[in-house]
Design a protein around this motif. Structure first.
Motif, short mmCIF file in Angstrom:
data_model
loop_
_atom_site.label_atom_id
_atom_site.label_comp_id
_atom_site.label_asym_id
_atom_site.label_seq_id
_atom_site.Cartn_x
_atom_site.Cartn_y
_atom_site.Cartn_z
N SER A 1 20.39 2.56 13.89
CA SER A 1 21.29 2.25 12.78
C SER A 1 20.61 1.30 11.80
O SER A 1 20.21 0.20 12.18
CB SER A 1 22.58 1.60 13.30
N GLY A 2 20.46 1.76 10.56
CA GLY A 2 19.95 0.92 9.50
C GLY A 2 18.45 0.70 9.54
O GLY A 2 17.82 0.78 10.60
N GLY A 3 17.88 0.50 8.40
CA GLY A 3 16.46 0.15 8.29
C GLY A 3 15.51 1.33 8.20
O GLY A 3 14.31 1.13 7.95
N TRP A 4 16.01 2.53 8.41
CA TRP A 4 15.14 3.72 8.37
C TRP A 4 15.20 4.32 6.97
O TRP A 4 15.90 5.30 6.71
CB TRP A 4 15.56 4.72 9.45
N THR A 5 14.42 3.71 6.09
CA THR A 5 14.43 4.10 4.67
C THR A 5 13.24 4.98 4.32
O THR A 5 12.84 5.06 3.16
CB THR A 5 14.43 2.85 3.78
N HIS A 6 12.69 5.65 5.31
CA HIS A 6 11.51 6.48 5.09
C HIS A 6 11.86 7.68 4.21
O HIS A 6 12.86 8.37 4.42
CB HIS A 6 10.96 6.98 6.42
N THR A 7 11.00 7.93 3.25
CA THR A 7 11.17 9.11 2.39
C THR A 7 10.49 10.34 2.96
O THR A 7 10.76 11.45 2.52
CB THR A 7 10.60 8.82 1.00
N ASN A 8 9.59 10.14 3.91
CA ASN A 8 8.91 11.24 4.59
C ASN A 8 8.77 10.89 6.07
O ASN A 8 8.56 9.73 6.42
CB ASN A 8 7.51 11.48 4.01
N LEU A 9 8.85 11.92 6.92
CA LEU A 9 8.61 11.78 8.36
C LEU A 9 7.76 12.95 8.82
O LEU A 9 7.88 14.06 8.29
CB LEU A 9 9.91 11.81 9.15
N SER A 10 6.92 12.72 9.84
CA SER A 10 6.20 13.82 10.46
C SER A 10 5.73 13.37 11.85
O SER A 10 5.32 12.23 12.03
CB SER A 10 5.00 14.25 9.62
N PHE A 11 5.80 14.30 12.81
CA PHE A 11 5.39 14.04 14.18
C PHE A 11 4.08 14.76 14.43
O PHE A 11 3.94 15.93 14.09
CB PHE A 11 6.47 14.53 15.14
N ASP A 12 3.09 14.04 15.03
CA ASP A 12 1.76 14.61 15.15
C ASP A 12 1.53 15.40 16.43
O ASP A 12 0.43 15.89 16.68
CB ASP A 12 0.69 13.53 15.00
N GLY A 13 2.57 15.56 17.26
CA GLY A 13 2.45 16.34 18.47
C GLY A 13 1.84 15.60 19.64
O GLY A 13 1.76 16.14 20.75
N ALA A 14 1.39 14.37 19.41
CA ALA A 14 0.74 13.59 20.47
C ALA A 14 1.46 12.27 20.72
O ALA A 14 0.86 11.30 21.17
CB ALA A 14 -0.72 13.33 20.11
N GLY A 15 2.75 12.24 20.39
CA GLY A 15 3.55 11.06 20.65
C GLY A 15 3.68 10.09 19.50
O GLY A 15 4.31 9.04 19.66
N ASN A 16 3.12 10.43 18.34
CA ASN A 16 3.15 9.50 17.20
C ASN A 16 4.03 10.05 16.08
O ASN A 16 3.81 11.15 15.58
CB ASN A 16 1.74 9.28 16.66
N LEU A 17 5.03 9.26 15.70
CA LEU A 17 5.89 9.59 14.57
C LEU A 17 5.44 8.77 13.37
O LEU A 17 5.39 7.53 13.44
CB LEU A 17 7.34 9.28 14.90
N TYR A 18 5.08 9.44 12.29
CA TYR A 18 4.64 8.77 11.07
C TYR A 18 5.74 8.82 10.02
O TYR A 18 6.41 9.85 9.85
CB TYR A 18 3.37 9.40 10.53
N GLY A 19 5.91 7.70 9.34
CA GLY A 19 6.86 7.62 8.25
C GLY A 19 6.24 6.99 7.03
O GLY A 19 5.35 6.14 7.14
N LEU A 20 6.71 7.40 5.87
CA LEU A 20 6.23 6.84 4.61
C LEU A 20 7.45 6.28 3.89
O LEU A 20 8.48 6.97 3.77
CB LEU A 20 5.56 7.92 3.77
N ASN A 21 7.36 5.02 3.42
CA ASN A 21 8.50 4.47 2.70
C ASN A 21 8.25 4.48 1.19
O ASN A 21 7.15 4.81 0.73
CB ASN A 21 8.87 3.08 3.22
N SER A 22 9.27 4.13 0.45
CA SER A 22 9.19 4.22 -1.02
C SER A 22 8.18 3.25 -1.60
O SER A 22 7.74 3.41 -2.74
CB SER A 22 10.57 3.98 -1.62
N ALA A 23 7.78 2.22 -0.84
CA ALA A 23 6.78 1.27 -1.31
C ALA A 23 5.36 1.72 -1.04
O ALA A 23 4.41 1.00 -1.34
CB ALA A 23 7.02 -0.10 -0.65
N GLY A 24 5.19 2.91 -0.47
CA GLY A 24 3.86 3.44 -0.21
C GLY A 24 3.23 2.93 1.06
O GLY A 24 2.00 3.03 1.22
N HIS A 25 4.03 2.42 1.99
CA HIS A 25 3.50 1.96 3.27
C HIS A 25 3.65 3.06 4.32
O HIS A 25 4.70 3.71 4.42
CB HIS A 25 4.23 0.69 3.74
N LEU A 26 2.59 3.24 5.09
CA LEU A 26 2.59 4.20 6.18
C LEU A 26 2.90 3.47 7.48
O LEU A 26 2.25 2.48 7.82
CB LEU A 26 1.22 4.87 6.28
#
Length: 415
Positions: free
Chosen positions: A262-287
């Motif tokens: 709940s809350g704080g998940w402001t990612h504009t993009n998400l992707s899972f790499d198949g090896a246990g890592n979830l990547y997110g990109l926020n509006s400030a350009g942070h990975l």
């Protein structure tokens, strides 16, 4: 190919590729590299080899004993021994097409007359017969004549052994196997319904699309497919949801979405790499990177959120393999990043322009890339070596559909 016709009614939409679009007799089969998904192999030849013969050696680890898979579906026309080829298999793919797999370590695990599917185990790499060391000798033939081998729709470029004409022999190339089965793509429509599409990996044909009757009940902002029946979403309220798919065969249904953060998940993009890592990109350009520790994660299974760094000004974003990011920039560049850790990544520019028309980028891995354009077309690309941060071996593989991909979000299941 017939475009997707995603009905705006509440009924389930089912579409199957037009049978008339299947390969005509004699057309090249959808050959894949004859090894398990994601494996990297060195393809080469040598003087005295016949033109188009390809020898394959693993780029890492031990070559001997590796699994040899069918490059495409077919019928076993021979499985046995010859003095030169050692233990080997020949497959008949119809339309005059054959493929050969030589020097297996022991007798093949298939038998003459047996039907095999693409990716089915044929035997193990060895050095039997006329061979100086463990490798797979592979050939593709049409009407009994050797031709240049293709994998995932891409030329191998092994065309000449340089003997006896004196011309330079074909240099070695590295290829990553996309012998992974069909590509699964989930999406969302503007009214909150989900879609599922299956795309044939060897040919790029869309096999079907099904659409749910149920709606998500929240406004999705980003999505990541974890596995065949689990999807993560961020919402406009900054929450993280999990959706468990019940079926995507002839209909698409799923359980009610579960809010796991709940809350704080402001990612504009998400992707899972198949090896246990979830990547997110926020509006400030942070990975950002998270560890996903369960196939159907609860709150305690999406942990160790880490800010990799800033400056990722990207238009589209996906993962292309474990800790590999593929993205486009607004100016049309196609970019690749190897993520090493906090504050550390190795960038590469695959293309300097022409990708600005892509509104969505998705990759299941193993060098397979899909790009959706603003007019709803879905295009397919192959990267022979997706981990070299170079676009020299990037190829267009045609169009899946000319139009009809109207989803607001798209995500491919990792291989």
């Amino acid at each position: 190919m017939t475009a997707l016709a995603l009905a705006a009614t509440g009924t389930i939409t089912i579409e199957v590729a037009n049978p008339a679009e299947a390969h005509a007799a004699g057309a090249r089969p959808g050959f894949q590299l004859p090894f398990p998904c994601g494996e990297s192999w060195r393809l080469s030849t040598y003087p005295g080899h016949d033109n188009y013969d390809v020898d394959m050696i693993a780029t890492s680890g031990t070559t001997a004993g590796r699994s040899i898979l069918a490059a495409d579906a077919g019928t076993v026309s021979f499985a046995g021994w010859s003095d030169g080829g050692g233990w080997y298999v020949k497959l008949n793919h119809g339309g005059g097409w054959e493929s050969l797999y030589l020097h297996m370590v022991s007798a093949p695990v298939v038998s003459t007359g047996q039907s095999v599917s693409q990716g089915q185990l044929l035997g193990k790499v060895g050095s039997t017969g006329n061979s100086s060391g463990p490798h797979l000798h592979h050939e593709q033939r049409r009407d009994g004549t050797k031709v240049e081998t293709y994998y995932n729709g891409v030329r191998s470029e092994i065309t000449t052994d340089g003997y006896p004409s004196g011309e330079p022999q074909s240099p070695p190339v590295v290829a990553v196997s996309a012998n992974c089965g069909n590509v699964s793509v989930y999406g969302t429509l503007s009214d909150g319904r989900l879609t599922y599409s299956a795309i044939e990996s060897g040919t790029g044909r869309r096999l079907k699309t099904v659409t749910s009757t149920a709606k998500l009940g929240f406004t999705p902002v980003a999505m990541a497919t974890l596995n065949f029946n689990t999807i993560l979403f961020t919402s406009s309220a900054g929450d993280l949801y999990r959706v468990d798919v019940i079926t995507n065969n002839t209909s698409l249904s799923y359980n009610a979405p579960v809010k796991i953060k709940s809350g704080g998940w402001t990612h504009t993009n998400l992707s899972f790499d198949g090896a246990g890592n979830l990547y997110g990109l926020n509006s400030a350009g942070h990975l950002l990177r998270y560890d996903v520790t369960a196939a159907k994660p609860a709150a305690g299974n999406v942990v160790n959120g880490t800010d990799i760094g800033g400056g990722f000004v990207l238009k589209t974003f996906t993962t292309a393999g474990p800790d590999w990011i593929l993205a486009t920039a607004a100016d049309g560049r196609l970019l690749s990043y190897k993520i090493n850790g906090v504050g550390s990544w190795s960038p590469g520019e695959l293309k300097s322009s022409t990708w600005q028309g892509m509104t969505h980028l998705l990759s299941p891995g193993a060098g397979t890339i899909f790009g959706r354009t603003g007019n709803g077309a879905l295009h397919r690309y192959g990267d022979r070596n997706p981990y070299d941060r170079s676009g020299d071996d990037l190829f267009g593989l045609g169009t899946v559909d000319d139009s009809g991909w109207t989803q607001t979000l798209l995500s491919a299941q990792p291989f």
